[in-house]
Design an enzyme around this catalytic site. Structure first.
Site, short mmCIF file in Angstrom:
data_model
loop_
_atom_site.label_atom_id
_atom_site.label_comp_id
_atom_site.label_asym_id
_atom_site.label_seq_id
_atom_site.Cartn_x
_atom_site.Cartn_y
_atom_site.Cartn_z
N GLY A 134 0.80 -1.23 0.00
CA GLY A 134 0.00 0.00 0.00
C GLY A 134 0.82 1.27 0.00
N TYR A 178 11.12 7.65 1.38
CA TYR A 178 12.02 7.79 2.53
C TYR A 178 11.56 9.04 3.28
CZ TYR A 178 15.00 4.24 0.36
OH TYR A 178 15.49 3.07 -0.18
P1 FDA Z 1 2.80 2.21 5.93
O1 FDA Z 1 1.70 1.28 6.15
O2 FDA Z 1 3.49 2.79 7.13
O3 FDA Z 1 2.31 3.35 4.97
C1 FDA Z 1 3.13 4.38 4.45
C2 FDA Z 1 2.25 5.56 4.01
O4 FDA Z 1 1.34 5.13 3.01
C3 FDA Z 1 1.40 6.13 5.15
O5 FDA Z 1 1.21 7.51 4.94
C4 FDA Z 1 0.08 5.40 4.98
O6 FDA Z 1 -1.02 6.09 5.53
C5 FDA Z 1 -0.01 5.28 3.46
N1 FDA Z 1 -0.75 4.08 3.07
C6 FDA Z 1 -0.46 2.81 3.44
N2 FDA Z 1 -1.34 1.97 2.91
C7 FDA Z 1 -2.21 2.70 2.18
C8 FDA Z 1 -3.36 2.36 1.41
N3 FDA Z 1 -3.77 1.10 1.29
N4 FDA Z 1 -4.03 3.37 0.80
C9 FDA Z 1 -3.62 4.66 0.94
N5 FDA Z 1 -2.53 5.02 1.66
C10 FDA Z 1 -1.84 4.06 2.28
N6 FDA Z 1 11.54 1.88 -0.37
C11 FDA Z 1 12.00 1.61 -1.62
O7 FDA Z 1 11.60 2.27 -2.57
N7 FDA Z 1 12.86 0.56 -1.83
C12 FDA Z 1 13.31 -0.22 -0.82
O8 FDA Z 1 14.07 -1.15 -1.05
C13 FDA Z 1 12.85 0.06 0.50
N8 FDA Z 1 13.25 -0.68 1.56
C14 FDA Z 1 12.81 -0.39 2.85
C15 FDA Z 1 13.26 -1.14 3.93
C16 FDA Z 1 12.82 -0.84 5.22
C17 FDA Z 1 13.31 -1.67 6.37
C18 FDA Z 1 11.93 0.24 5.43
C19 FDA Z 1 11.48 0.60 6.82
C20 FDA Z 1 11.48 1.00 4.34
C21 FDA Z 1 11.92 0.69 3.05
N9 FDA Z 1 11.49 1.43 1.96
C22 FDA Z 1 11.95 1.13 0.69
C23 FDA Z 1 10.56 2.56 2.15
C24 FDA Z 1 9.12 2.09 1.92
O9 FDA Z 1 8.89 2.00 0.53
C25 FDA Z 1 8.14 3.13 2.52
O10 FDA Z 1 8.36 3.28 3.88
C26 FDA Z 1 6.68 2.73 2.24
O11 FDA Z 1 5.85 3.85 2.39
C27 FDA Z 1 6.23 1.63 3.18
O12 FDA Z 1 4.94 1.20 2.87
P2 FDA Z 1 4.08 0.42 3.98
O13 FDA Z 1 2.79 0.09 3.42
O14 FDA Z 1 4.94 -0.65 4.57
O15 FDA Z 1 4.01 1.56 5.10
#
Ligand code: FDA
Length: 523
Positions: A179, A464
């Site tokens: 997401g 990031y």
């Molecule tokens: P999370 O759930 O925290 O959401 C992130 C944001 O998106 C929030 O603002 C949330 O509200 C919104 N959001 C989430 N789901 C949504 C949905 N269904 N609809 C609307 N909005 C939504 N990046 C990269 O490009 N390449 C890489 O290799 C990596 N590697 C990496 C490793 C580690 C350990 C971390 C902590 C982070 C990365 N990242 C990365 C960064 C990563 O792409 C970034 O943090 C993403 O936003 C994470 O998405 P999540 O859904 O996990 O996060």
């Protein structure tokens, strides 16, 4: 007179606090009742609702958090977490949130660097997408529908189960959620050949601020453009993305090679900058740099070259010998394997293997090679922190990234960038009392780097997330001026189009956070 004069405003203030406290508690209760009622109406289980009274509340809240820093600084916890199993529950959450003015945060993988999916400065609840994570692969059309609660690891594994020659281009960490990652970009080890995740989105299912469910056709091309790199969270809740899969060879080659200062690390890193974005696009030569202890007990700099080549080792070696002989790569450094194994496939499905720490991250884009004396100054910064605590990642661009226009999708970092820098510093729970020292360190390094990186705007990668580069006043109305400070860094001129789209699809700013696009009329 004097007494009543001083008491009067105080008693009014007290009354205000009591009334507002009572009314917010009242709102929360009404909100909960509303949720329960709406869930019943749609025949949904109310065991997808967690309040702090529920025994599983803390484990559900903590389970996907990767960076412990934001939560440790936050005064508020969500007073409800819902884990929908059906879209109707998300619609219900939006309805009740609007009715009782409780802020909604959506979380998929929970890897947001600043924790914006699970912390807030105002009373809030979380829609956690963990149960909406089905993945269906069409090996005839080379497409996949993936729900946003899935992790990258689950997606990679499911594709590999169906085919040895299909894959997807996205990040390297298996626990990152679809997401946040796809809607904010998604760079990975095949990005020079195949671009980023958002480049491959061909359809989506989104629930808007009115609770209406859309696909690409009904949401329109503007909104569909916005959620491919502009961040989903400003525009709605993305339930699923449809993506075009990529075709890869059955065998790929990986290598990890380390060079320290007495093995000419400075000169090799310097040379890398002239090669990494221009070399064969089947090769992505990523670089991790840390201050480490050497075998003689002294500090040195370790440059770790981590690479993926889409082809056999016998094709890779002549390329390296011609374009980057300074690294001295030999066949013994390389391993051939199927792509899925290069992703450490055994951990792909393990959601609980999120390694947690306290960290602060930042990013930059480099357009001109950094001179050797500049690299040496960076090494001095790295040596100021304990060994292995701070890390720089240099991620090369070029290849197909150069061929895509800056405005094709909101992710604007295309031609002209040699590489992206990711700065990171981490610390343990015991060291958290000294967190400010580490944060000051990374900010000092970032300030120093201004002379070597992109300018006007000094670009940054949205995924990031870094609140240092600017944030909205979440308690008031975000002005365009205020949001422009961070908006142009992440999106360059695409920021204006994002603002325009936000104004059209969510004029009341229902979906908002500290770095969400504000609804303002610019036309
Ligand atoms: P999370 O759930 O925290 O959401 C992130 C944001 O998106 C929030 O603002 C949330 O509200 C919104 N959001 C989430 N789901 C949504 C949905 N269904 N609809 C609307 N909005 C939504 N990046 C990269 O490009 N390449 C890489 O290799 C990596 N590697 C990496 C490793 C580690 C350990 C971390 C902590 C982070 C990365 N990242 C990365 C960064 C990563 O792409 C970034 O943090 C993403 O936003 C994470 O998405 P999540 O859904 O996990 O996060």
């Amino acid at each position: 007179m004097q007494i009543s004069g001083s008491l009067f405003p105080f008693s009014l203030f007290l009354a205000f606090i009591l009334i507002s406290g009572a009314s917010s508690a009242h709102n929360k209760n009404d909100f909960l009742e509303c949720l329960n009622l709406q869930f019943q109406k749609s025949n949904s289980e109310s065991d997808s609702i967690y309040t702090p009274q529920n025994a599983s509340y803390s484990s559900v809240l903590q389970s996907s958090i990767r960076n412990l820093r934001p939560e440790s600084n936050s005064r508020q916890r969500p007073f409800v977490i819902i884990t929908p199993e059906h879209e109707s529950q998300i619609q219900a959450a939006i309805y009740c949130s609007k009715k009782y003015g409780i802020q909604l945060k959506v979380r998929s993988g929970g890897h947001d660097y600043e924790g914006l999916s699970y912390i807030s400065q105002t009373p809030f609840f979380i829609v956690d997408m963990r149960n909406l994570r089905s993945i269906s692969i069409d090996t005839e059309k080379n497409t996949a529908w993936v729900q946003t609660g899935a992790t990258l690891g689950e997606l990679y594994y499911t594709i590999a189960e169906k085919s040895k020659t299909l894959a997807f281009t996205a990040g390297v960490c298996p626990t990152v959620g679809v997401g946040g990652h796809f809607s904010g970009g998604g760079y990975g080890m095949m990005s020079r050949k195949h671009g980023i995740a958002a480049d491959h989105i061909i359809d989506a299912k989104l629930i808007d601020a009115n609770g209406q469910i859309h696909d690409r056709e009904s949401m329109g091309e503007d909104l569909f453009w916005a959620i491919r790199g502009g961040g989903g969270t400003s525009f709605g809740i993305v339930v699923a993305f449809k993506v075009k899969l990529i075709v890869i060879p059955e065998t790929v080659t990986v290598f990890n090679v380390t060079r320290t200062l007495d093995q000419n690390a400075t000169q090799i890193v310097h040379r890398w900058q002239y090669v990494a974005d221009k070399i064969d696009e089947n090769l992505l030569l990523r670089l991790f740099i840390r201050s480490i202890n050497s075998s003689n007990g002294k500090r040195t700099i370790g440059a770790f070259f981590t690479s993926l080549y889409l082809g056999p080792v016998d094709d890779l070696l002549p390329i390296m010998q011609e374009k980057f002989p300074e690294l001295g790569l030999v066949k013994e450094d390389c391993t051939e394997m199927p792509w899925i194994e290069a992703n450490h496939w055994t951990v792909l499905l393990n959601r609980t293997q999120v390694s947690r720490s306290y960290f602060k991250g930042k990013s930059d884009y480099v357009k001109q090679p950094i001179p050797e004396y500049g690299l040496e100054s960076i090494w001095k910064f790295l040596n100021q922190e304990d060994a292995n605590r701070a890390e720089l990642q240099f991620s090369p661009y070029g290849g197909i990234i150069d061929d895509i226009s800056e405005s094709e999708i909101p992710f604007p970092h295309r031609s002209g960038n040699i590489f992206m820098i990711h700065y990171g510093v981490g610390w343990s729970q015991e060291e958290n009392a000294e967190s400010q020292r580490h944060i000051d360190w990374i900010r000092r390094l970032y300030n120093f780097m201004a002379r070597y990186v992109s300018k006007s705007p000094r670009a940054a990668y949205f995924n990031y997330r870094d609140l240092d580069i600017g944030m909205n006043n979440i308690k008031g109305n975000t002005s365009y001026k205020q949001a422009s400070v961070w908006g142009f860094k992440y999106f360059k001129n695409n920021f204006r189009r994002l603002v325009h789209i936000k104004n059209k699809v969510d004029p009341t700013n229902f979906f908002r956070n500290e770095q969400s696009v504000p609804p303002v009329s610019l036309w």
